[in-house]
Design a protein around this motif. Structure first.
Motif, PDB file in Angstrom:
ATOM      1  N   THR A 200       0.837  -1.206   0.000  1.00  0.00           N
ATOM      2  CA  THR A 200       0.000   0.000   0.000  1.00  0.00           C
ATOM      3  C   THR A 200       0.870   1.254   0.000  1.00  0.00           C
ATOM      4  O   THR A 200       0.649   2.198  -0.775  1.00  0.00           O
ATOM      5  CB  THR A 200      -0.924  -0.016   1.231  1.00  0.00           C
ATOM      6  N   TYR A 201       1.889   1.249   0.857  1.00  0.00           N
ATOM      7  CA  TYR A 201       2.811   2.397   0.932  1.00  0.00           C
ATOM      8  C   TYR A 201       3.561   2.562  -0.385  1.00  0.00           C
ATOM      9  O   TYR A 201       3.711   3.679  -0.892  1.00  0.00           O
ATOM     10  CB  TYR A 201       3.783   2.163   2.087  1.00  0.00           C
TER      11      TYR A 201
ATOM     12  N   LYS B  78      -3.504   0.100  -8.290  1.00  0.00           N
ATOM     13  CA  LYS B  78      -2.843  -1.004  -7.607  1.00  0.00           C
ATOM     14  C   LYS B  78      -2.925  -0.832  -6.091  1.00  0.00           C
ATOM     15  O   LYS B  78      -3.028  -1.817  -5.347  1.00  0.00           O
ATOM     16  CB  LYS B  78      -1.392  -1.114  -8.049  1.00  0.00           C
ATOM     17  N   ARG B  79      -2.884   0.423  -5.631  1.00  0.00           N
ATOM     18  CA  ARG B  79      -3.010   0.677  -4.193  1.00  0.00           C
ATOM     19  C   ARG B  79      -4.377   0.228  -3.695  1.00  0.00           C
ATOM     20  O   ARG B  79      -4.500  -0.361  -2.605  1.00  0.00           O
ATOM     21  CB  ARG B  79      -2.792   2.169  -3.918  1.00  0.00           C
ATOM     22  N   GLN B  80      -5.428   0.491  -4.494  1.00  0.00           N
ATOM     23  CA  GLN B  80      -6.776   0.079  -4.098  1.00  0.00           C
ATOM     24  C   GLN B  80      -6.885  -1.454  -4.015  1.00  0.00           C
ATOM     25  O   GLN B  80      -7.555  -2.002  -3.142  1.00  0.00           O
ATOM     26  CB  GLN B  80      -7.812   0.608  -5.109  1.00  0.00           C
ATOM     27  N   ILE B  81      -6.199  -2.155  -4.935  1.00  0.00           N
ATOM     28  CA  ILE B  81      -6.205  -3.624  -4.890  1.00  0.00           C
ATOM     29  C   ILE B  81      -5.542  -4.112  -3.606  1.00  0.00           C
ATOM     30  O   ILE B  81      -6.024  -5.036  -2.940  1.00  0.00           O
ATOM     31  CB  ILE B  81      -5.486  -4.201  -6.130  1.00  0.00           C
ATOM     32  N   ALA B  82      -4.421  -3.476  -3.248  1.00  0.00           N
ATOM     33  CA  ALA B  82      -3.742  -3.869  -2.012  1.00  0.00           C
ATOM     34  C   ALA B  82      -4.594  -3.557  -0.791  1.00  0.00           C
ATOM     35  O   ALA B  82      -4.654  -4.344   0.168  1.00  0.00           O
ATOM     36  CB  ALA B  82      -2.392  -3.161  -1.919  1.00  0.00           C
ATOM     37  N   ILE B  83      -5.274  -2.394  -0.800  1.00  0.00           N
ATOM     38  CA  ILE B  83      -6.143  -2.030   0.328  1.00  0.00           C
ATOM     39  C   ILE B  83      -7.300  -3.020   0.444  1.00  0.00           C
ATOM     40  O   ILE B  83      -7.692  -3.432   1.548  1.00  0.00           O
ATOM     41  CB  ILE B  83      -6.662  -0.584   0.152  1.00  0.00           C
ATOM     42  N   LYS B  84      -7.864  -3.418  -0.716  1.00  0.00           N
ATOM     43  CA  LYS B  84      -8.963  -4.401  -0.699  1.00  0.00           C
ATOM     44  C   LYS B  84      -8.486  -5.735  -0.120  1.00  0.00           C
ATOM     45  O   LYS B  84      -9.198  -6.388   0.644  1.00  0.00           O
ATOM     46  CB  LYS B  84      -9.485  -4.615  -2.123  1.00  0.00           C
ATOM     47  N   ALA B  85      -7.262  -6.132  -0.457  1.00  0.00           N
ATOM     48  CA  ALA B  85      -6.730  -7.395   0.059  1.00  0.00           C
ATOM     49  C   ALA B  85      -6.502  -7.321   1.563  1.00  0.00           C
ATOM     50  O   ALA B  85      -6.795  -8.267   2.297  1.00  0.00           O
ATOM     51  CB  ALA B  85      -5.423  -7.736  -0.660  1.00  0.00           C
TER      52      ALA B  85
END
Length: 997
Positions: free
Chosen positions: A944-945, A955-962
């Motif tokens: 995320t960082y 890609k940040r949103q995908i990581a946050i969703k995970a």
């Protein structure tokens, strides 16, 4: 209201407020559970056996106070049970295919009678006397269902039934089966008596042009309510499951067609009715489609019925006979036009439209007619049989015995017809090479089987024969046939002596020598040699072929035989037998060896023992290629003979080393370790290096499964193998003055190449995993000992071997590496699912920088021991070393996201490697699509960082969703977190497997 009517009305209530007694309260509970099951959104069909249980309970007889058996009482309990049975059938939409498949005739009869009763059909009324159009829709449908079942049951009873093999006799079971059989026969008897009425009822149903309704669970519940609550709904035209008029006509036509077809066996005119009904069914299916809520029709069976009706009802007009070959053949059989029949079969040899079973059935019928006194049919039988045989040849089937019997006495006419059929059955311009090869082999074998050379020349001079066989093959065959002497029938005139066969002086020596080279028949070989020796005594005929080789240890003994004919015969029989053994033609090898044994028994005990030894080796090969390949243990007699050979002390017997080697490999393969370690004679161990090697292997394997792995025998085996792999220009001698176990050569690589070749020959019969694992671990350990090794190879039981070698420089590690590769490749041909062997193969690829192949085998090793990752991979398979190597493979393949995910698999997560991999922007894997496989929150937070820092919003949103998934919450119990990790491991490894497999 009468008492009987009151009792009936009282019985319709299926849900009383207070159950009067526990005995039927349980059945009310069953009803509630059944309804709850059937009212689910997508309920599974309840087992049809519930119908059996409910009806059996309802039909149990009662016992009065005087202990007299009474019929089942008509009480509330039994009515509830019957209603439950009807509800199960209603849930199945009254599908007779399903009900007939699972219910016996008595049970289905009881069920349909209950349907008639609840549908208000007056008991005792003949259905044929009832006007279906005037009845309520559900009542009319109940009558149709019953009469359809009656017709179908009659038809089904006419089919042959395969007898079930009875189990152990049990009196109560046998009584039950006998009672059910008698009850079924009584019901069938009544149904057959009423068959005419049932047919009339179904014919009348075809005249109905209205939709009908069949009872559902809801309508059955309505019938069970109080009369005042029904409001006449069950009597209207909208209650129940709607069955369209077209569906009803389609099913009724099919059932009527089946009964008419069955009756046609005694009344041929009825086949016309059957044809009409089946074709009507076909039209309705074509119009409305084959899908239906109420029934399904087997369209393949319907097509068969239609085809049979066309044949059985065809007229004698030529126009009507053009429909199918079946109708033509039927017409020919009826009218006696058998020549036309032969013509049809001959034409079909090109199209191959008639099934093999149909062709054989026609031939059987012709044979039956011929046996009844019609001699004119003998020729027809032969011609049809020839057509069938040529058809079998073209399709690669075995030739029928009838053809062989009919061709025992060939004639010119038979040969001419056979050649005509062969020519007319194959189009050489368009035929495949396989068809040509089959026809050529058939004609060639036909020539070889004939004694009259005139018939042989008829075939060999035919155009088809000339086109199919090459010039050399044709010339060789013709010469053989022209010059050979008459065949001796060994079945009727056994040869008791080798010298009783008369020689033929008309055959020249060159042609006989050619026959001698080709023949594998021991009796024919003897005959040829007798003829050759009758012509000249100056030649040694065992030298005419350079392919005839016998071991040197045998050659000196055989060539010492004084009689030249016997010497030639023994040498050639043994040489041909060894050749057949080498090409795995074990049948001919056994015949040749048996004949040679019979011959030498008369004059040479030494050669007799030699042949017994060779036949032992042949039996070992035969078992390993046959029953042994499927895991079946060898017979005790064969094991005893193998032991007897190893213990043999007969002096001056020439021995082949390969026999001892195969015997040792055979005993290792079948875990005879106790014998190899304790009972093998010491002289054999000292003189045969492979026996010594086998003894050390057996001793090591014997002690491996124990609680404490003994290192003494392992050390002995280690020293022997190190000696094999060591450089030495001199032969080392022991204290006894004998040459050491393995003779060394000047080229160390040559030593190992020779050893690998011998190893493959020695251990190729082995399939015992423990032996192969022991050998593999030894060579893997030897490979790992070298000082400059960077990547060790893992293996089972590797700890039992010494960890150092005194003279490390003397070992040829290049040859050791070759041996490891050869061994693991061979082991995987024995068992491709051994995960330890797969890990070794993966380590080899890893050590040689073949990273994609290494990942393939690492993943395969995990897949085979975890049901394709549906279970957890055992920790002794995916050790930290294996995971780190998989990480390195992915890193060097630029699959950096895979690296980060694999870092989680380690016992302690390697964050440093994971973060470094995620910083790489040039990644060749799916990158953010892999984020769903990450369960470590720290790695997800770093992602995320990282994406925020790079401005990669998506890609940040995908990581946050995970990271936001509830199962990854750190406050969850440890079991939940482990389950989440295991699920992601499984999905990731399956995705990797699909990528690299």
């Amino acid at each position: 209201m009468s008492a009987e009517a009151a009792d009936r009305e009282a019985a319709t209530s299926s849900r009383p407020c207070t159950p009067p007694q526990t005995s039927w309260f349980e059945f009310v509970l069953e009803e509630a559970l059944l309804e709850q099951h059937l009212q689910k959104p997508s309920p599974d069909p309840p087992p049809v056996q519930l119908i059996v249980q409910f009806l059996e309970q309802a039909s149990k007889p009662s016992v009065n106070e005087q202990n007299q058996v009474q019929p089942p009482p008509d009480n509330k309990r039994n009515r509830i049970l019957k209603l439950l049975a009807l509800k199960v059938a209603a849930h199945l939409k009254w599908d007779l295919d399903v009900l007939e498949k699972s219910l016996s005739v008595p049970v289905l009869n009881m069920l349909l009678n209950e349907l008639l009763c609840i549908s208000k059909v007056p008991p005792g009324t003949k259905h044929v006397d009832v006007d279906l159009s005037s009845l309520p829709p559900t009542t009319a449908m109940a009558i149709l269902l019953y009469n359809r079942w009656a017709i179908r049951t009659i038809v089904q009873s006419s089919f042959p039934v395969k007898q079930v093999k009875p189990g152990p006799p049990q009196l109560n079971v046998m009584n039950h089966i006998q009672q059910e059989k008698e009850l079924t026969e009584n019901i069938l008897k009544v149904l057959k008596e009423q068959a005419a009425d049932s047919i009339l009822v179904l014919e009348g149903a075809l005249k109905l042009n209205k939709d009908l309704y069949v009872h559902t669970i809801r309508t059955l519940d309505l019938l069970a309510m109080e009369p005042g609550m029904v409001n006449g709904e069950t009597e209207s035209s909208t209650a129940g499951l709607k069955i369209s008029a077209e569906e009803i006509q389609c099913q009724v036509c099919y059932d009527l067609g089946a009964i008419y077809f069955q009756q046609g066996s005694t009344n041929a005119a009825v086949h016309e009715k059957a044809k009409e009904k089946f074709f009507k069914t076909k039209e309705l299916i074509a119009k409305n489609g084959s899908s239906s809520l109420h029934f399904t029709i087997d369209e393949e069976r319907l097509a068969g019925y239609c085809q049979a009706c066309e044949v059985l009802t065809s007229s004698s007009d030529d126009a009507s006979q053009q429909a199918t070959p079946y109708s033509k053949i039927h017409s020919c059989m009826k009218s006696g036009k058998y020549q036309d029949l032969v013509k049809i079969f001959l034409e079909d040899n090109l199209t191959l439209s008639l099934p093999e079973q149909f062709r054989q059935s026609v031939l059987r019928e012709l044979f039956q007619k011929a046996q009844q006194g019609n001699d004119a049919l003998d020729e027809v039988c032969f011609k049809v049989c020839v057509c069938n045989t040529v058809c079998d040849v073209l399709q690669g089937r075995i030739i029928d015995i009838q053809f062989c019997q009919l061709f025992l006495k060939p004639s010119k006419e038979k040969i001419d017809f056979l050649l005509e059929v062969c020519s007319g059955s194959i189009n050489l311009e368009n035929a495949s090479e396989e068809l040509k090869r089959r026809m050529a082999a058939f004609l060639k074998n036909l020539c070889l089987g004939m004694e009259d050379l005139q018939f042989v020349f008829m075939i060999s001079s035919h155009d088809l024969f000339i086109k199919l066989l090459k010039d050399d093959e044709r010339k060789l065959l013709i010469d053989q046939m022209r010059k050979r002497s008459p065949r001796i029938n060994l079945c009727t005139k056994p040869v008791t002596s080798f010298y009783d066969i008369p020689a033929s002086a008309s055959v020249n020596i060159g042609q006989l020598e050619h026959q001698l080279i080709l023949s594998v028949d021991p009796w024919r070989i003897r005959q040829i040699l007798i003829e050759l020796h009758g012509m000249t005594s100056e030649r040694q005929f065992w030298t005419i072929s350079n392919k005839w080789e016998v071991p040197t240890v045998y050659g000196s003994v055989i060539l010492g035989i004084k009689d030249s004919l016997t010497r030639d015969l023994v040498y050639i029989l043994m040489a041909k037998g060894l050749h057949c053994c080498a090409i795995k033609d074990f049948v001919h090898a056994k015949q040749l060896f048996a004949a040679c044994l019979e011959l030498v028994t008369e004059f040479s005990p030494k050669l007799r023992q030699v042949m017994l030894n060779e036949m032992l080796l042949l039996d070992i090969y035969t078992h390993e290629a046959g029953a042994g390949a499927s895991g079946e243990r060898p017979p005790s007699d064969l094991i005893s003979r193998v032991r007897g050979y190893l213990e043999m002390r007969v002096p001056d017997i020439p021995l082949r080393q390969v026999i001892a080697e195969e015997c040792v490999a055979f005993l290792l393969n079948w875990c005879e370790n106790e014998y190899l370690t304790m009972q093998v004679p010491l002289p054999l161990v000292q003189t045969n290096p492979y026996v010594k090697l086998g003894q050390l292997l057996a001793a090591t394997c014997k002690e491996l499964p124990g609680p404490k792995e003994s290192r003494r025998t392992a050390k002995d085996l280690w020293e022997v193998v190190v000696q094999i792999c060591s450089v030495s220009n001199q032969h080392k001698r022991g204290n006894d003055g004998r040459v050491s176990l393995i003779k060394h050569r000047e080229s160390t690589l040559g030593i190992m190449y020779s050893f690998i070749s011998s190893w493959e020959y020695f251990f190729s019969p082995l399939q015992e995993p423990l032996v192969l694992t022991t050998i593999l671990s030894l060579f893997v350990k030897l490979h790992n000992v070298r000082e400059d090794i960077v990547n060790d190879i893992a293996a089972e039981h590797i700890s039992i071997w010494p960890s150092s070698i005194p003279n490390l420089q003397s070992v040829d590690f290049e040859a050791v590496a070759i041996t490891v590769k050869e061994l693991v490749s061979y082991a995987l041909t024995i068992n491709a699912n051994n995960h330890f062997w797969l890990i070794i193969q993966a380590d080899i690829y890893f050590a040689t920088n073949q990273y994609s192949a290494a990942l393939h085998y690492y993943l395969q090793a995990g897949a085979v021991c975890s049901d394709f990752f549906n279970k957890m991979v055992p920790p002794d398979v995916y050790t930290d070393q294996v995971i780190k190597r998989m990480i390195k493979c992915c890193s060097l393949l630029n699959c950096h996201t895979q690296v980060a995910i694999l870092c989680q698999f380690l016992r302690e997560v390697d964050y440093k490697t994971a973060f470094k991999a995620l910083q790489e922007q040039n990644s060749h894997d799916a990158m953010d699509s892999y984020y769903e496989y990450i369960w470590d929150v720290t790695i997800l937070e770093y992602l995320t960082y990282l994406h925020h820092k790079r401005g990669e919003t998506d890609k940040r949103q995908i990581a946050i969703k995970a990271i936001g998934q509830t199962e990854l919450n750190a406050s969850n119990p440890e079991e939940v977190l482990q389950l989440a990790a295991q699920r992601r491991k499984k999905k990731f490894l399956q995705a990797m497997a699909k990528l690299y497999f």
